[in-house]
Design a protein around this motif. Structure first.
Motif, PDB file in Angstrom:
ATOM      1  N   PRO A   1       0.636  -1.392  -0.286  1.00 17.90           N
ATOM      2  CA  PRO A   1       0.278   0.005  -0.063  1.00 17.90           C
ATOM      3  C   PRO A   1       0.842   1.539   0.048  1.00 17.90           C
ATOM      4  O   PRO A   1       1.612   0.972   0.444  1.00 17.90           O
ATOM      5  CB  PRO A   1      -0.955   0.023   1.028  1.00 17.90           C
ATOM      6  CG  PRO A   1      -0.207  -0.873   1.903  1.00 17.90           C
ATOM      7  CD  PRO A   1       0.826  -1.893   1.167  1.00 17.90           C
ATOM      8  N   VAL A   2       0.128   1.928  -0.379  1.00 16.57           N
ATOM      9  CA  VAL A   2       0.777   3.628  -0.313  1.00 16.57           C
ATOM     10  C   VAL A   2       0.608   4.658   1.020  1.00 16.57           C
ATOM     11  O   VAL A   2      -1.089   4.429   0.707  1.00 16.57           O
ATOM     12  CB  VAL A   2       0.849   4.396  -1.613  1.00 16.57           C
ATOM     13  CG1 VAL A   2       1.158   5.816  -1.403  1.00 16.57           C
ATOM     14  CG2 VAL A   2       0.741   3.736  -2.716  1.00 16.57           C
ATOM     15  N   THR A   3       1.144   4.286   1.593  1.00 17.41           N
ATOM     16  CA  THR A   3       0.298   5.674   2.882  1.00 17.41           C
ATOM     17  C   THR A   3      -0.283   6.693   2.999  1.00 17.41           C
ATOM     18  O   THR A   3      -0.621   6.790   2.376  1.00 17.41           O
ATOM     19  CB  THR A   3       1.525   5.593   4.443  1.00 17.41           C
ATOM     20  OG1 THR A   3       2.481   6.826   3.534  1.00 17.41           O
ATOM     21  CG2 THR A   3       2.337   3.881   4.794  1.00 17.41           C
ATOM     22  N   GLU A   4      -1.319   6.778   3.674  1.00 15.89           N
ATOM     23  CA  GLU A   4      -1.983   8.709   3.862  1.00 15.89           C
ATOM     24  C   GLU A   4      -0.477   9.018   3.981  1.00 15.89           C
ATOM     25  O   GLU A   4      -0.953  10.298   3.182  1.00 15.89           O
ATOM     26  CB  GLU A   4      -2.868   8.419   5.231  1.00 15.89           C
ATOM     27  CG  GLU A   4      -4.196   7.782   4.238  1.00 15.89           C
ATOM     28  CD  GLU A   4      -4.404   8.155   3.123  1.00 15.89           C
ATOM     29  OE1 GLU A   4      -4.280   9.795   3.349  1.00 15.89           O
ATOM     30  OE2 GLU A   4      -5.273   6.611   2.627  1.00 15.89           O
ATOM     31  N   ALA A   5       0.525   9.336   4.565  1.00 12.88           N
ATOM     32  CA  ALA A   5       1.074  10.608   4.868  1.00 12.88           C
ATOM     33  C   ALA A   5       2.372  10.498   3.450  1.00 12.88           C
ATOM     34  O   ALA A   5       2.937  11.666   3.113  1.00 12.88           O
ATOM     35  CB  ALA A   5       2.575   9.450   6.128  1.00 12.88           C
ATOM     36  N   GLN A   6       2.179   9.460   2.620  1.00 16.99           N
ATOM     37  CA  GLN A   6       2.686   8.867   1.590  1.00 16.99           C
ATOM     38  C   GLN A   6       2.199  10.470   0.817  1.00 16.99           C
ATOM     39  O   GLN A   6       2.822  10.927  -0.323  1.00 16.99           O
ATOM     40  CB  GLN A   6       3.458   7.928   1.069  1.00 16.99           C
ATOM     41  CG  GLN A   6       4.777   7.295   1.580  1.00 16.99           C
ATOM     42  CD  GLN A   6       4.755   6.258   1.306  1.00 16.99           C
ATOM     43  OE1 GLN A   6       3.937   5.408   0.975  1.00 16.99           O
ATOM     44  NE2 GLN A   6       5.534   5.359   1.071  1.00 16.99           N
TER      45      GLN A   6
ATOM     46  N   ARG B   1      -8.608   5.273  -4.430  1.00 17.94           N
ATOM     47  CA  ARG B   1      -7.725   3.757  -3.709  1.00 17.94           C
ATOM     48  C   ARG B   1      -8.902   2.620  -3.489  1.00 17.94           C
ATOM     49  O   ARG B   1      -8.711   1.427  -3.820  1.00 17.94           O
ATOM     50  CB  ARG B   1      -8.189   3.904  -2.173  1.00 17.94           C
ATOM     51  CG  ARG B   1      -6.661   5.001  -1.604  1.00 17.94           C
ATOM     52  CD  ARG B   1      -6.272   4.461  -0.143  1.00 17.94           C
ATOM     53  NE  ARG B   1      -5.817   5.771  -0.061  1.00 17.94           N
ATOM     54  CZ  ARG B   1      -4.230   5.527   0.311  1.00 17.94           C
ATOM     55  NH1 ARG B   1      -3.575   4.139  -0.120  1.00 17.94           N
ATOM     56  NH2 ARG B   1      -3.682   5.901   0.402  1.00 17.94           N
TER      57      ARG B   1
END
Length: 169
Positions: free
Chosen positions: A20-25, A51
């Motif tokens: 996954p791509v994080t929310e922070a990223q 998403r």
């Protein structure tokens, strides 16, 4: 990663891992995009983060060059808000600057992206506007799949001295 390294190593990535791509990223990418210059500082951009796997599949079905979208854990639909333009006609340049910032930030984070154009192809604009229920003021500019690269591509030197001119062509 420094800026010049990101510029020279950024490549279009079309295959992604399931990580996954994080929310922070995502926030880092969008902060970088919104740090772009714009005509009259109008900042006429909007970003739709996608998403949902079904919507990523829809993107692949409606855009001939975004077939890789379902392989990515997310995508970003970049739109120009023509109601925010201070100088009409410059929103595509403004959005392009934002997109380039996003792509370079992704590279710096170790993420892969590919810029798939929508505007100015009217058929693509219409279908994205309909599928994403965009108001008339928002023009879909491009769609960017984002994920952890499954493929590794080395840098390419595209420098061409023959395209440099001094004081005119």
């Amino acid at each position: 990663m420094d800026c010049l390294t990101a510029i020279h190593t950024r490549r279009s990535i079309r295959d992604y891992t399931a990580a996954p791509v994080t929310e922070a990223q995502v926030e880092t990418l969008l902060r970088a995009a919104m740090a772009a210059p714009s005509a009259g500082n109008a900042q006429p951009w909007e970003f739709v983060v996608v998403r949902d796997a079904a919507m990523l599949q829809v993107v692949a079905e409606i855009h001939p060059y975004a077939r890789m979208a379902p392989k990515a854990p997310l995508g970003v639909l970049v739109c120009g808000d023509v109601s925010r333009e201070k100088y009409p006609g410059f929103w595509p340049q403004d959005c392009a600057a934002a997109v380039q910032n996003l792509l370079l930030a992704a590279t710096a984070l170790g993420l892969g992206t590919v810029w798939t154009g929508i505007y100015p192809v009217e058929e693509r604009v219409a279908v994205f506007r309909a599928r994403f229920r965009l108001p008339e003021r928002l023009v879909p500019f491009c769609f960017i799949p984002v994920g952890h690269p499954r493929e590794a591509k080395g840098p390419v030197d595209r420098f061409d001295e023959s395209r440099i001119h001094a004081e005119g062509v």
